[in-house]
Design a protein around this motif. Sequence first.
Motif, short mmCIF file in Angstrom:
data_model
loop_
_atom_site.label_atom_id
_atom_site.label_comp_id
_atom_site.label_asym_id
_atom_site.label_seq_id
_atom_site.Cartn_x
_atom_site.Cartn_y
_atom_site.Cartn_z
N GLY A 17 0.80 -1.23 0.00
CA GLY A 17 0.00 0.00 0.00
C GLY A 17 0.82 1.27 0.00
N LYS A 18 2.03 1.17 -0.49
CA LYS A 18 2.94 2.34 -0.51
C LYS A 18 2.39 3.45 -1.39
CE LYS A 18 6.53 1.61 -2.90
NZ LYS A 18 6.03 2.40 -4.06
N THR A 19 2.06 3.13 -2.64
CA THR A 19 1.54 4.14 -3.55
C THR A 19 0.16 4.61 -3.13
OG1 THR A 19 2.84 3.30 -5.41
CG2 THR A 19 0.89 4.60 -5.94
N THR A 20 -0.67 3.69 -2.63
CA THR A 20 -1.98 4.08 -2.11
C THR A 20 -1.83 5.08 -0.97
OG1 THR A 20 -2.98 1.96 -2.73
CG2 THR A 20 -4.08 3.23 -1.01
N SER A 21 -0.85 4.84 -0.11
CA SER A 21 -0.61 5.76 1.01
C SER A 21 -0.18 7.13 0.50
CB SER A 21 0.46 5.18 1.94
OG SER A 21 0.03 3.96 2.51
N ALA A 22 0.72 7.15 -0.47
CA ALA A 22 1.18 8.43 -1.03
C ALA A 22 0.02 9.19 -1.66
CB ALA A 22 2.29 8.20 -2.05
N ALA A 23 -0.77 8.49 -2.46
CA ALA A 23 -1.90 9.12 -3.16
C ALA A 23 -2.94 9.65 -2.18
CB ALA A 23 -2.54 8.12 -4.13
N THR A 24 -3.28 8.84 -1.19
CA THR A 24 -4.35 9.22 -0.27
C THR A 24 -3.92 10.33 0.67
OG1 THR A 24 -5.08 6.91 -0.38
CG2 THR A 24 -6.09 8.32 1.30
N LEU A 25 -2.73 10.23 1.21
CA LEU A 25 -2.24 11.30 2.08
C LEU A 25 -2.12 12.61 1.31
CD1 LEU A 25 0.48 9.33 4.07
CD2 LEU A 25 -1.72 10.16 4.95
N GLY A 26 -1.66 12.53 0.07
CA GLY A 26 -1.57 13.74 -0.75
C GLY A 26 -2.93 14.35 -1.00
N SER A 27 -3.91 13.50 -1.28
CA SER A 27 -5.27 13.99 -1.52
C SER A 27 -5.85 14.64 -0.27
CB SER A 27 -6.16 12.83 -1.97
OG SER A 27 -7.49 13.26 -2.17
N LEU A 28 -5.65 14.00 0.87
CA LEU A 28 -6.18 14.53 2.13
C LEU A 28 -5.53 15.86 2.50
CD1 LEU A 28 -6.33 11.18 4.09
CD2 LEU A 28 -8.29 12.67 3.68
N LEU A 29 -4.23 15.93 2.36
CA LEU A 29 -3.52 17.17 2.70
C LEU A 29 -3.96 18.32 1.80
CD1 LEU A 29 0.00 15.63 3.32
CD2 LEU A 29 -1.39 16.82 5.04
N SER A 30 -4.08 18.05 0.51
CA SER A 30 -4.48 19.10 -0.42
C SER A 30 -5.92 19.53 -0.17
CB SER A 30 -4.30 18.64 -1.87
OG SER A 30 -5.13 17.54 -2.18
#
Length: 267
Positions: A17-30
Amino acid sequence: MKTTNIICIASHKGGVGKTTSAATLGSLLSSSGKKTLLVDLDAQRNLTSTFLGARKKPQRTLYEAFCECKDIPIFNVRENLDIVPSSLDLGALDTVIASRIQRESILARLLNPVKEMYDYIILDCPSQMGIITVNAFTAANSLVVPISCDAYAAEGLLQLLDMSEIVRSGLNPNLKLTGIAITRFHTRRTLDQMVETDLRNRYGDVVFVTRIRENATIVQAPIMSLDIVSYAPKSNGAVDYAALCDELTARLKGANGNENNCTNDNT
């Protein structure tokens, strides 16, 4: 001078879930109003496909920027969210830059002209412990390690942490292990509970309290070229990642004084 949180998301193995984590955290932060840049360092370009679509292949990617040591390509995804895309060519980068002087710090130099534009920069690393991952460790001030609960969960983790410590002591004293994130967690499976207990016994509070539960929508979202929060904001995956994001930003706040909250009102 503005402090930019540069978060390296790295794992010693794939499928955690490395890429999923990057994508989701980025979406949440933005979504919470923080200007965020995602950097796809993986030749599989899954992060790029999630936000730009599988068929869209930009003429200029991170590979060209690495080769030329200039002009990192940035594409806007939506308000407050940008991405630096990857390409299949990135898989050959170790060979291409093998003889370069200071090759370990190329990414840091590429990010320097733009990093003050962002509150957060998230680096999605490949699973291999090669020169690209070393570049990410050299550029980042925060390391987050996703780990799934399987029989070999901790295998290779020490190697990754040892590499990060070598980089910290020699190339980047600002790099800190912010946390280990348990992903793909089955709440009713005994193995998952055993692995979680083992990780918490070994690493204590370094392991995030939040666990990312196994959730079908997490797998489905990238197929639709969406992150989990955009695809299914009320799913267990979105709720768990919102909690993880809050935990992450709280730890970063404690480290440098920045504050933020990622909790999505739609979750």
